[in-house]
Design an enzyme around this catalytic site. Structure first.
Site, mmCIF file in Angstrom:
data_model
loop_
_atom_site.group_PDB
_atom_site.id
_atom_site.type_symbol
_atom_site.label_atom_id
_atom_site.label_comp_id
_atom_site.label_asym_id
_atom_site.label_seq_id
_atom_site.Cartn_x
_atom_site.Cartn_y
_atom_site.Cartn_z
ATOM 1 N N VAL A 1 -2.127 -7.750 -4.419
ATOM 2 C CA VAL A 1 -1.897 -8.754 -3.385
ATOM 3 C C VAL A 1 -3.162 -9.597 -3.287
ATOM 4 O O VAL A 1 -4.256 -9.053 -3.125
ATOM 5 C CB VAL A 1 -1.578 -8.088 -2.037
ATOM 6 C CG1 VAL A 1 -1.531 -9.134 -0.926
ATOM 7 C CG2 VAL A 1 -0.251 -7.345 -2.130
ATOM 8 N N GLU B 1 -17.695 18.807 2.529
ATOM 9 C CA GLU B 1 -16.890 19.399 1.464
ATOM 10 C C GLU B 1 -17.583 19.291 0.109
ATOM 11 O O GLU B 1 -17.624 20.252 -0.665
ATOM 12 C CB GLU B 1 -15.514 18.706 1.396
ATOM 13 C CG GLU B 1 -14.554 19.223 2.449
ATOM 14 C CD GLU B 1 -13.409 18.266 2.749
ATOM 15 O OE1 GLU B 1 -12.603 18.596 3.622
ATOM 16 O OE2 GLU B 1 -13.340 17.189 2.123
ATOM 17 N N ASP C 1 -6.043 2.879 7.826
ATOM 18 C CA ASP C 1 -7.486 2.681 7.811
ATOM 19 C C ASP C 1 -7.908 1.226 7.935
ATOM 20 O O ASP C 1 -9.077 0.952 8.169
ATOM 21 C CB ASP C 1 -8.088 3.253 6.518
ATOM 22 C CG ASP C 1 -8.105 4.773 6.511
ATOM 23 O OD1 ASP C 1 -7.649 5.369 7.501
ATOM 24 O OD2 ASP C 1 -8.573 5.356 5.524
ATOM 25 N N GLY D 1 -0.293 4.395 0.287
ATOM 26 C CA GLY D 1 -1.055 5.530 0.821
ATOM 27 C C GLY D 1 -0.217 6.270 1.857
ATOM 28 O O GLY D 1 1.005 6.130 1.905
ATOM 29 N N PHE D 2 -0.895 7.037 2.712
ATOM 30 C CA PHE D 2 -0.164 7.834 3.689
ATOM 31 C C PHE D 2 0.662 6.969 4.641
ATOM 32 O O PHE D 2 1.793 7.308 4.976
ATOM 33 C CB PHE D 2 -1.128 8.712 4.485
ATOM 34 C CG PHE D 2 -1.654 9.866 3.689
ATOM 35 C CD1 PHE D 2 -0.839 10.948 3.405
ATOM 36 C CD2 PHE D 2 -2.943 9.866 3.195
ATOM 37 C CE1 PHE D 2 -1.304 12.022 2.662
ATOM 38 C CE2 PHE D 2 -3.419 10.934 2.452
ATOM 39 C CZ PHE D 2 -2.600 12.016 2.181
ATOM 40 N N GLY D 3 0.093 5.823 5.083
ATOM 41 C CA GLY D 3 0.795 4.960 6.024
ATOM 42 C C GLY D 3 2.026 4.309 5.406
ATOM 43 O O GLY D 3 3.140 4.395 5.947
ATOM 44 N N GLY E 1 0.819 -1.216 0.000
ATOM 45 C CA GLY E 1 0.000 0.000 0.000
ATOM 46 C C GLY E 1 0.848 1.258 0.000
ATOM 47 O O GLY E 1 1.686 1.459 0.873
ATOM 48 N N ALA F 1 -5.474 10.632 7.787
ATOM 49 C CA ALA F 1 -4.107 10.576 7.266
ATOM 50 C C ALA F 1 -3.037 10.758 8.350
ATOM 51 O O ALA F 1 -2.069 9.993 8.389
ATOM 52 C CB ALA F 1 -3.928 11.607 6.151
#
Lengths: 433, 433
Positions: free
Chosen positions: B81, B172, B309, B15-17, B13, B325
């Site tokens: 995966v 938003e 997440d 993403g942010f992590g 992944g 995030a």
């Protein structure tokens, strides 16, 4: 007459021709309806930059409604034109119809496969945003997949790119791919060496860039070879499949194994040309373009104009006007002038194409240009190309963004829009290597 | 051990992590393989700007290979995966497998429909670039189609937008749609009045923004109402179809007729959480997140970490760490620290989430923010939001472009990326009005 009592002009197509006509009619006492299947105008000359990840689609497309937000005599409508009822002065839409007093059809051209439309699957063309996103995805995916294979031999099929057609689009694609392989991806891959990439530009003619002077074309070819592109002329395409390009060379037939074949070999006019031909008897040429009269109208239909890539306008020498943006824009302006002159009962002489010159870009700091008898190559030609393209997109609000994106890419060899996203295309599974 | 003899870390992944862990390991004596299905990192907090035509996809996505081009201990691989073989320390890919010494799974979450995945067709969520392009196309197409209809009554269905979920994303989206309807499209349409647009934000809770202090949430709600958004709380979604949203209110059931229902009501963890739960016995929570231990590993598997997440990390008070995030980034850094500490035989105390505050933007010059006991609204909160988001995307080369695009949009109320392009989604035909 429209509800407001004004002369109704229907313009089909929001490309360079339709846009230019619509803008030129801004002060005319007419009600304009501009119909397009898409909600945006596409700056096609830079489409190859989207296909190669240098620019985002939004950088080279502008919503038609924004462009005409303040031109009060224009109504923009997003719809498909499915036919014409010329006796009743109607344009038939997928949903509904439009009545016109004057009709201008400028629906452009699409990728043409010489009647082999099934090649599209294995050899996408480059005429739409979706095409560009598809090519971007395929090219980047080829590098990703190749990176998983153990040997240069296994990677060969994925890392060979064939570009069919040595016109300006083919040359731009080949040059940009060579830059990507040699520079942009240099630090990105650990296993493959991006220099394993083969980029092969083929053309059936004895040389590339046939529309240009021979010395200019040769200079472009030399530059391409320097950049690592294999240029193969006198090579005729027979068919395209998942294996690659099947070609005929002067010495026999051959299969160029390549996972990606990109098609820049030809265009054919919008099918609307055929409908208009059936309705008016005006003949079609080999590319499906309809022959127009000296004032760009169809025979017997003085209120129906056809311009741009779908029109075949014979010049005094017999050569048709080339299918380039400046020609379409000149024709759009001319039609606007004819429409306005009719209100004043003035006669306008026939359309005359003014060749402003032509240019093709090869890569960073390399282009060719010819303007009348003047010829330019290298950095000078590239700066001319850059300047003219920046000027031309002034009507786009994103011109500043494009400039900055280019400057950034130029300084860093980076291509930030390198996203692999899904498109509506049918995805071809890569064949076993 | 890898070929180079180094400790092999596989990170699933980008993403942010995953990004934060990979970057934090840049000086560690490890070989990292970062696997993602996509070739880019997505800056999700600005996805709603793409969905509403303010930014291009390329502005908020950066190719993973570019990000790590110069971090030599990282190998980026684009792959799916499909499973784990923990006893043999293998990650199973669609094509092939990867062996690890340490595994970090940070595959994030997707849109969750409380088990009603078929609602996706009529109520797209907003988690991917494709989602954003789909929503952008649907919203813009609704205006185009409405413009062809003769009466406000006929247009009502097309011009009603329901946003399900009053969290930050829903707020938003609602605020941005209101701005588009009232400002951006004001000059663009001749027949419809964009102010006919109804934007309805519904939430099952007694108020919106439940994660925020009540006075802040009320201030946001007041601002939304001022902007023309109908905020309906205590409204529970029963089902979604082409007609609109079927809901239960405190007084009965109701159908809110709307051509566009946008889903911002919930997420569910990547299905990889379930696979890991089956392999390790660690329980899943209602959102499909896997429970992790105090050091973010799975029970009995000290070399397998899960963060972001898809992880359920219980805080001392019993509340799980929120799916935002900053939490994923803190966890990524923590895991990198644990991995490095193990080489030095040092013990690191358990993970502690540091709440840096939270913010939601409502529209131009309007946002809410809470940092500890401090609360901010209006212009100040909006400037904070802007500043923090600009800082956060500094690792993106396109940050300058984003800034300019925003400045331009802000000055002109324009949204230049308003393109309707095809996507891979199944398109729902609009129902008869």
């Amino acid at each position: 007459m429209s509800l407001s009592g004004k002369h109704r002009v229907v313009i089909v197509g929001g490309g360079f021709g339709g846009l230019s006509a619509t803008k030129s009619l801004r002060k005319a006492p007419v009600d304009i309806t501009l119909v397009d299947r898409r909600n945006f105008h596409l700056f096609q000359p830079l489409l190859y930059q989207v296909a190669t990840g240098g620019l985002s689609p939004g950088n080279i497309a502008a919503p038609l409604r924004s462009i005409f937000a303040r031109q009060r005599n224009v109504h923009v409508q997003m719809d498909d034109v499915v036919g014409f009822d010329l006796p009743h002065r109607k344009v038939l839409l997928k949903e509904g119809e439009l009545t016109f007093d004057t009709l201008l059809v400028a629906a452009g051209a699409r990728t043409g496969y010489f009647g082999n439309d099934h090649w599209a699957r294995n050899a996408p063309g480059l005429k739409s945003i979706e095409d560009a996103i598809e090519i971007r995805g395929r090219v980047l995916t080829a590098f990703e997949e190749a990176d998983k294979l153990p040997t240069p031999h296994a990677r060969e099929h994925l890392l060979t790119f064939v570009i069919v057609g040595g016109g300006p689009t083919g040359v731009e694609l080949a040059g940009t791919l060579a830059e990507i392989a040699r520079h942009t991806l240099r630090h990105d891959f650990r296993i493959i060496n991006p220099a394993e990439t083969r980029i092969i530009l083929i053309d059936a003619a004895p040389r590339i860039l046939m529309a240009y002077a021979e010395d200019l074309a040769l200079s472009a070819q030399t530059k391409l070879v320097e950049m690592g592109v294999e240029v193969r002329t006198n090579v005729k395409i027979h068919s395209v499949d998942a294996e690659g390009a099947h070609v005929a060379t002067p010495t026999g037939t051959e299969v160029i194994r390549a996972a990606n074949v990109l098609w820049a070999a030809g265009v054919s006019a919008s099918p609307l040309a055929k409908l208009l031909s059936e309705a008016t008897g005006a003949p079609l040429d080999r590319q499906g373009r309809i022959e127009v009269q000296s004032d760009l109208t169809l025979p017997g239909h003085p209120h129906v104009f056809v311009i741009g890539d779908m029109a075949h306008f014979k010049q005094p020498g017999g050569q048709p006007v080339p299918g380039v943006a400046p020609a379409a824009m000149q024709q759009g302006k001319y039609v606007a002038k004819v429409i306005q002159s009719r209100f004043q009962n003035v006669t306008v002489p026939g359309f005359q194409y003014k060749d402003l010159g032509s240019m093709a870009t090869i890569g960073r700091k390399a282009a060719i240009a010819q303007v009348g008898n003047w010829k330019f190559t290298g950095l000078i030609a590239w700066l001319m190309w850059l300047f003219i393209h920046l000027i031309q997109i002034v009507s786009f609000e994103s011109r500043l963004l494009v400039l900055i994106q280019w400057a950034w890419n130029y300084l860093t060899f980076s291509r930030s829009a390198r996203l692999i996203t899904q498109s509506g295309y049918i995805h071809t599974p890569p064949p076993a290597p």
